[in-house]
Design an enzyme around this catalytic site. Sequence first.
Site, PDB file in Angstrom:
ATOM      1  N   ASN A 188       2.418 -47.147  43.194  1.00 21.48           N
ATOM      2  CA  ASN A 188       1.492 -46.192  44.164  1.00 21.48           C
ATOM      3  C   ASN A 188       1.343 -46.954  45.076  1.00 21.48           C
ATOM      4  O   ASN A 188      -0.171 -47.808  44.647  1.00 21.48           O
ATOM      5  CB  ASN A 188       0.182 -46.011  42.931  1.00 21.48           C
ATOM      6  CG  ASN A 188      -0.602 -44.629  44.028  1.00 21.48           C
ATOM      7  OD1 ASN A 188      -0.069 -44.305  44.980  1.00 21.48           O
ATOM      8  ND2 ASN A 188      -1.616 -44.847  43.326  1.00 21.48           N
ATOM      9  N   TRP A 189       1.647 -46.446  46.316  1.00 18.15           N
ATOM     10  CA  TRP A 189       1.725 -47.458  47.228  1.00 18.15           C
ATOM     11  C   TRP A 189      -0.315 -47.202  48.045  1.00 18.15           C
ATOM     12  O   TRP A 189      -0.352 -47.787  48.628  1.00 18.15           O
ATOM     13  CB  TRP A 189       1.904 -47.825  48.557  1.00 18.15           C
ATOM     14  CG  TRP A 189       3.876 -48.506  47.883  1.00 18.15           C
ATOM     15  CD1 TRP A 189       4.250 -48.774  47.016  1.00 18.15           C
ATOM     16  CD2 TRP A 189       4.957 -48.259  48.408  1.00 18.15           C
ATOM     17  NE1 TRP A 189       5.253 -49.337  46.367  1.00 18.15           N
ATOM     18  CE2 TRP A 189       6.296 -49.055  47.660  1.00 18.15           C
ATOM     19  CE3 TRP A 189       5.155 -48.287  48.988  1.00 18.15           C
ATOM     20  CZ2 TRP A 189       7.327 -49.339  47.952  1.00 18.15           C
ATOM     21  CZ3 TRP A 189       6.440 -48.469  50.170  1.00 18.15           C
ATOM     22  CH2 TRP A 189       7.113 -48.716  48.945  1.00 18.15           C
ATOM     23  N   LYS A 190      -0.434 -45.814  47.705  1.00 22.40           N
ATOM     24  CA  LYS A 190      -1.908 -44.981  48.991  1.00 22.40           C
ATOM     25  C   LYS A 190      -2.196 -45.382  50.063  1.00 22.40           C
ATOM     26  O   LYS A 190      -0.643 -45.062  50.328  1.00 22.40           O
ATOM     27  CB  LYS A 190      -2.620 -45.946  48.041  1.00 22.40           C
ATOM     28  CG  LYS A 190      -3.114 -46.776  46.504  1.00 22.40           C
ATOM     29  CD  LYS A 190      -4.082 -47.448  45.987  1.00 22.40           C
ATOM     30  CE  LYS A 190      -3.911 -47.954  44.773  1.00 22.40           C
ATOM     31  NZ  LYS A 190      -5.834 -47.530  43.811  1.00 22.40           N
ATOM     32  N   HIS A 214      -4.916 -38.135  40.373  1.00 20.40           N
ATOM     33  CA  HIS A 214      -5.225 -39.874  40.984  1.00 20.40           C
ATOM     34  C   HIS A 214      -6.481 -39.314  41.113  1.00 20.40           C
ATOM     35  O   HIS A 214      -7.465 -39.025  41.541  1.00 20.40           O
ATOM     36  CB  HIS A 214      -4.937 -40.146  41.576  1.00 20.40           C
ATOM     37  CG  HIS A 214      -4.297 -42.339  41.736  1.00 20.40           C
ATOM     38  ND1 HIS A 214      -5.568 -42.534  41.741  1.00 20.40           N
ATOM     39  CD2 HIS A 214      -4.047 -42.650  41.338  1.00 20.40           C
ATOM     40  CE1 HIS A 214      -6.067 -43.831  42.132  1.00 20.40           C
ATOM     41  NE2 HIS A 214      -4.435 -43.945  41.475  1.00 20.40           N
ATOM     42  N   GLU A 272      -8.656 -41.586  42.235  1.00 20.18           N
ATOM     43  CA  GLU A 272      -8.696 -41.373  44.103  1.00 20.18           C
ATOM     44  C   GLU A 272      -9.403 -40.320  44.213  1.00 20.18           C
ATOM     45  O   GLU A 272     -10.105 -39.601  45.097  1.00 20.18           O
ATOM     46  CB  GLU A 272      -8.349 -43.078  44.918  1.00 20.18           C
ATOM     47  CG  GLU A 272      -8.514 -44.222  44.587  1.00 20.18           C
ATOM     48  CD  GLU A 272      -7.509 -45.036  44.257  1.00 20.18           C
ATOM     49  OE1 GLU A 272      -6.316 -44.428  45.314  1.00 20.18           O
ATOM     50  OE2 GLU A 272      -7.330 -45.976  44.038  1.00 20.18           O
ATOM     51  N   GLU A 332      -5.068 -44.178  32.978  1.00 21.11           N
ATOM     52  CA  GLU A 332      -5.456 -44.818  33.970  1.00 21.11           C
ATOM     53  C   GLU A 332      -7.034 -45.141  34.209  1.00 21.11           C
ATOM     54  O   GLU A 332      -7.844 -43.980  34.485  1.00 21.11           O
ATOM     55  CB  GLU A 332      -5.498 -44.361  35.336  1.00 21.11           C
ATOM     56  CG  GLU A 332      -3.750 -44.721  35.911  1.00 21.11           C
ATOM     57  CD  GLU A 332      -3.418 -45.053  37.066  1.00 21.11           C
ATOM     58  OE1 GLU A 332      -3.457 -45.438  37.698  1.00 21.11           O
ATOM     59  OE2 GLU A 332      -3.993 -43.745  37.886  1.00 21.11           O
ATOM     60  N   GLY A 390      -8.204 -51.262  40.447  1.00 21.71           N
ATOM     61  CA  GLY A 390      -8.475 -51.815  41.986  1.00 21.71           C
ATOM     62  C   GLY A 390      -9.720 -53.346  41.504  1.00 21.71           C
ATOM     63  O   GLY A 390      -9.724 -53.636  41.884  1.00 21.71           O
ATOM     64  N   SER A 431      -4.670 -52.169  37.361  1.00 22.71           N
ATOM     65  CA  SER A 431      -4.459 -53.894  37.313  1.00 22.71           C
ATOM     66  C   SER A 431      -3.733 -54.420  36.470  1.00 22.71           C
ATOM     67  O   SER A 431      -4.257 -55.078  36.062  1.00 22.71           O
ATOM     68  CB  SER A 431      -5.847 -54.403  37.031  1.00 22.71           C
ATOM     69  OG  SER A 431      -7.323 -54.417  37.640  1.00 22.71           O
ATOM     70  N   GLY A 448      -0.471 -50.208  41.205  1.00 23.65           N
ATOM     71  CA  GLY A 448      -1.190 -49.893  42.756  1.00 23.65           C
ATOM     72  C   GLY A 448      -0.936 -51.509  43.145  1.00 23.65           C
ATOM     73  O   GLY A 448       0.048 -51.223  43.347  1.00 23.65           O
ATOM     74  N   GLY A 449      -1.769 -52.112  43.402  1.00 25.80           N
ATOM     75  CA  GLY A 449      -2.055 -53.116  44.554  1.00 25.80           C
ATOM     76  C   GLY A 449      -0.694 -53.953  44.509  1.00 25.80           C
ATOM     77  O   GLY A 449      -0.798 -54.570  44.924  1.00 25.80           O
TER      78      GLY A 449
END
Length: 256
Positions: free
Chosen positions: A9-11, A96, A98, A170, A176, A216, A237-238
């Site tokens: 997930n590149w956000k 998600h 966010e 999640e 994150g 993470s 993610g990151g």
Amino acid sequence: MRTKIVAGNWKMNLTLTESKQLVNKLKFSSNSENIRVLIIPPYTNLDGLKRLLDAQNSNIEIGSQNLHHLNSGAYTGEISGQMLKDIGIHIVLVGHSERRTLFNECQEVVFQKSSSALNQNFEIIYCFGEQLSERIEGIHFNVIKNQLEHLINKIDLKYWESKQIVLAYEPVWAIGTGQTATSEQAQEMHHHIRHLIQQSLGVQIANQTSILYGGSVKPSNAKELFQQPDVDGGLIGGASLDATSFNSIIKSLITQ
Ligand code: PEP
């Protein structure tokens, strides 16, 4: 055998140019339909990356981070399933954390999106997870049960049977933050989730539904997480923004 999935997930990161550079560095090939790798970039990169992946005959699949539940209308800034399908996108993230917290998507909205996407034949990656305060209070198992209730009880069984629903647990406190759930915590919750599915939808659906862990995940912890019996891969993610890290996580899935 359950399908194992790693999804990046590149956000709201990477221009189209940067995305293409990253895709060109990703390494994934598999003859097995039971191992899948997905990238989930911002809207502006979907069409260009889909074309690039197709041109490369890549096994990497691509999905959208969101969709509106309606097909068209006066919804400035939104994107519809019809628009996504027109450029060959058939996978979408819903719920998600966010989207839930920063964009006020309540359970009802997440359900509306899920139901609309499934009716349009999308595969959904349904995200959910408890807040840190809920875990500290010891109510995390109930919170997860509530977040899954609509999906389990109101969605037509055919969408579970056709494996159009992938779950992504999640824990919000792990997204994150660098603070990963331990593999024991992840396994415990994934087992709980599978049990909930089994109770309502039966053992076959429970056994065939992929449940990803997100929060993470990095090269150093991916293998141990993916080795847990009820963890069927990860939503990353990151670490999916860096080719070396993401390739290493993909390798952890393939070789476990
Ligand atoms: C995510 O965005 O779904 C996620 C899990 O992020 P990170 O891996 O950065 O915690």
